[in-house]
Design a protein around this motif. Structure first.
Motif, short mmCIF file in Angstrom:
data_model
loop_
_atom_site.label_atom_id
_atom_site.label_comp_id
_atom_site.label_asym_id
_atom_site.label_seq_id
_atom_site.Cartn_x
_atom_site.Cartn_y
_atom_site.Cartn_z
N ASP A 1 0.57 -6.54 4.49
CA ASP A 1 -0.55 -5.72 4.04
C ASP A 1 -1.44 -5.25 5.19
O ASP A 1 -2.45 -4.61 4.99
N LYS B 1 -2.57 -3.10 8.54
CA LYS B 1 -2.42 -1.66 8.80
C LYS B 1 -2.62 -1.42 10.28
O LYS B 1 -3.61 -1.88 10.85
N ASP C 1 0.82 -1.22 0.00
CA ASP C 1 0.00 0.00 0.00
C ASP C 1 0.84 1.26 0.00
O ASP C 1 0.47 2.28 -0.58
#
Ligand code: ATP
Length: 658
Positions: free
Chosen positions: A139, A141, A73
């Motif tokens: 990935d 967060k 990201d």
């Protein structure tokens, strides 16, 4: 003078406080642990920024890289180095990394995921050290990483902590110690188990006041005796009197004698820098008292909160005190009953107290405790002489005569000072002379024989003091002289000591004679040396004040008339403006000037007639430094006026200093 305000026995509710304080110790421990934790276990250091070229040419080439984790990201690659290799990189050590600190250690931006993948594939083919590097993707967060979330979290913690403190403060009886208990009353509670040794026997004299107070104690001990005839137990009593007259002592004796709980606190204990605390403390005090009723609540120095409420609503600074007073008024005679709780207040400024506080139903009785009279002083001396080893020549009656105007606290001080003086001289017991020295010291200050005084100055001082002595000796209404000295004491260079007659009222003639003898010193200097000096300032000040009082307070001037401009309540609107016209002001000034000038002329006249005797007194004074009334009698003859009988209270012995 109230040196014994703090009763020196432990409050009986001490244990309770201690227990409740423990409950909130965890908050201190938590704060301390956080501070220590931050210092000793710092959060992991942040990865250092680098580039793919550096990773490839240095870290991969050396075989130091353990894994590469790509955050897709954010187009960010995190580099984890093998344990033991970290300290080879100065940029890492500078950032706080150690050989065993976990990663990520470096981070770099990738242009795109595909290019990055291709670069690493290429490197793993060509560079030996890059072959076993683990590759992965991250990935997930962390919401905590978000700056806004962090800010909100910090704010929430801060607000939470603040609300916690405020709640504790307002709740008052919340039970926590230190800053958290500001709303809790600071009253000390004494009851049957407390070791209060003071009894009414320790309070000497003050017969009437003692009777009133004893009655209050007996109300509480056997209320039926009084209520069966339909009477109500008084709600409160106010002890009023000058400092050191035994108000606190009386309350202490009450605590010792009453078989009911006794709460003691000082007016200033209600005051704190936080707004609303005073009122909260009053509420808490009465809550505790009602739980323990019947009981006595003693508020010392009640003027700290009971001062008259201001007339101008704009004086914001007084709001807190006024809120406290309002709360006290409500609690003392409000909607709720507090039967069985008797409030005793003590103050030396009853005149400044709010009228609402003084009305019947709150403080039903005002017990006035005045400075002790001759007989009372003798009784007080007896109490304070009890613990001393005395010589046979010490008589309480004699000492009482030497101390007009002294308060109980002064007498306690004289007794103690005499014992110290005797001890300094290595004596076996305290003698009469030690007491006289102690009285001199307390009235006039410490003897200062080392002060350098020039010969001509000494002569001027002697003639000045002889002037006071001669004039007062020859005036019918002047105070009887005790001794004259030119030994410097305190700030004064010399003094004439009088033994004021104890009287309740003073006549015009007496005031005029006293003014005349006060000015005798200056008159002598002018007559003998033809000049005056700055040493008279104190005398002039005394004479001027006396003259102003005669004219504007006692109505003793014919021209001004029988008017008194004094406001004994201290609550008038005259504080900034005079209650009389400019014309009257001029008249008052003129009358004052005339009174002082006349008195001065009289003093000069008397000295002029008795020049030779005055000279003899002064020369004897220069020779001996201290002379007594007997010496004056030898020179000037016996005073024709018989001394009046000792009566009631009078002023403190005066000393006219140069
Ligand atoms: P303040 O108005 O300054 O508070 P106070 O009236 O409360 O003064 P106390 O503290 O009661 O004065 O008195 C101080 C000391 O004076 C007492 O501890 C006691 O030693 C002595 N004292 C005062 N009056 C008497 C008395 N009537 N009998 C015996 N001792 C007294």
């Amino acid at each position: 003078m109230a040196d014994n305000k703090n009763f020196n026995f432990p409050p009986v509710n001490g244990g309770k406080n201690r227990g409740s304080r423990n409950n909130s110790y965890w908050i201190y421990i938590l704060i301390a642990a956080t501070i220590i934790g931050i210092n000793f276990f710092p959060f992991a250091p942040k990865p250092v920024q680098t580039t793919w070229e550096t990773v490839k040419n240095t870290m991969l080439t050396r075989g130091d890289v353990e894994k590469l984790i790509l955050t897709r990201d954010e187009d960010k690659m995190n580099v984890y180095l093998r344990e033991g290799t970290i300290e080879n990189y100065p940029a890492l050590t500078a950032n706080g990394f150690k050989n065993n600190t976990g990663g990520p250690h470096y981070t770099y931006k990738v242009p795109s995921v595909d290019i990055s993948e291709a670069n690493i594939d290429e490197a793993q083919k060509t560079i030996e050290g890059a072959k076993d590097v683990t590759r992965d993707y991250d990935d997930s967060k962390s919401w905590l990483d978000n700056g806004l979330v962090q800010l909100l979290l910090m704010t929430a913690i801060f607000i939470g902590f603040w609300i916690f403190i405020m709640r504790r403060m307002n709740r008052g009886a919340g039970g926590a110690g230190g800053v958290f208990s500001v709303g809790k009353s600071k009253a000390k509670l004494f009851d049957r188990e407390s070791n209060v040794k003071t009894t009414f026997k320790d309070v000497a004299g003050l017969a009437e006041a003692k009777q009133e107070v004893e009655e209050i104690v007996s109300f509480l001990k056997s209320p039926d005796k009084y209520t069966k005839l339909g009477g109500k137990i008084p709600k409160g009593a106010l002890l009023v009197g000058p400092p050191g007259t035994g108000k606190t002592l009386m309350a202490k004796a009450m605590a010792g004698e009453a078989n009911v709980p006794f709460f003691s606190m000082s007016g200033s204990d209600f005051v704190e820098m936080f707004v609303g605390v005073g009122a909260s403390r009053v509420r808490d005090l009465f809550k505790q008292a009602k739980e323990k009723a019947p009981c006595i609540v003693f508020i010392d120095e009640i003027d700290a909160i009971g001062r008259a409420r201001g007339k101008s609503p704009n004086m914001g600074a007084n709001d807190e005190r006024e809120n406290t007073l309002n709360q006290l008024l409500t609690e003392m005679d409000g909607f709720e009953t507090n039967s069985g709780v008797i409030i005793i207040g003590a103050t030396n400024r009853a005149d400044i107290l709010d009228n609402a506080l003084l009305r019947a139903g709150r403080f039903d009785r005002q017990i006035y405790i005045d400075l002790p009279e001759l007989k009372d002083r003798e009784e007080i001396f007896k109490v304070h002489l009890r613990p001393l080893k005395l010589d046979t020549d010490v008589e309480p009656a004699f000492l009482a005569k030497q101390t007009p105007g002294f308060s109980g606290a002064d007498i306690a001080n004289v007794s103690n000072e005499a014992a110290l003086i005797a001890a300094r001289k290595d004596k076996e017991c305290v003698s009469r002379q030690d007491f006289l020295d102690a009285i001199d010291r307390i009235v006039g200050g410490l003897e200062n024989r080392s002060k350098v005084i020039k010969v001509n100055e000494k002569k001027a001082i002697a003639y000045h003091e002889a002037g006071h002595a001669t004039v007062s000796w020859l005036l019918e209404h002047a105070h009887p002289l005790l001794k004259v000295t030119i030994v410097p004491r305190g700030k004064a260079l010399g003094a004439a000591w009088y033994l004021p007659r104890e009287r309740q009222i003073t006549t015009r003639e007496q005031l005029l004679d006293e003014m005349c003898s006060v000015l005798g010193g200056r008159a002598a200097e002018e007559l003998v040396f033809g000049q005056v000096s700055t040493g008279d300032q104190n005398d002039l000040e005394k004479a001027t004040k006396q003259a102003y009082a005669m004219v504007s307070i006692f109505g003793m001037s014919e021209k001004v008339g029988m008017l008194s401009y004094y406001d004994s309540t201290g609550q008038s609107d005259f504080s900034f403006t005079k209650p009389y016209s400019e014309k009257t002001a001029e008249l008052i000034d003129a009358e004052v000037k005339a009174l002082v000038t006349d008195a001065y002329a009289r003093a000069k006249g008397i000295l002029g007639e008795h020049m030779e005797e005055h000279r003899q007194v002064a020369e004897l004074l220069i020779e001996r430094e201290v002379i007594f009334s007997d010496d004056l009698e030898n020179i000037l003859g016996k005073r024709p006026w018989a001394e009046e009988e000792e009566g009631a209270t009078g002023d403190a012995p005066q000393d006219e200093d140069l």
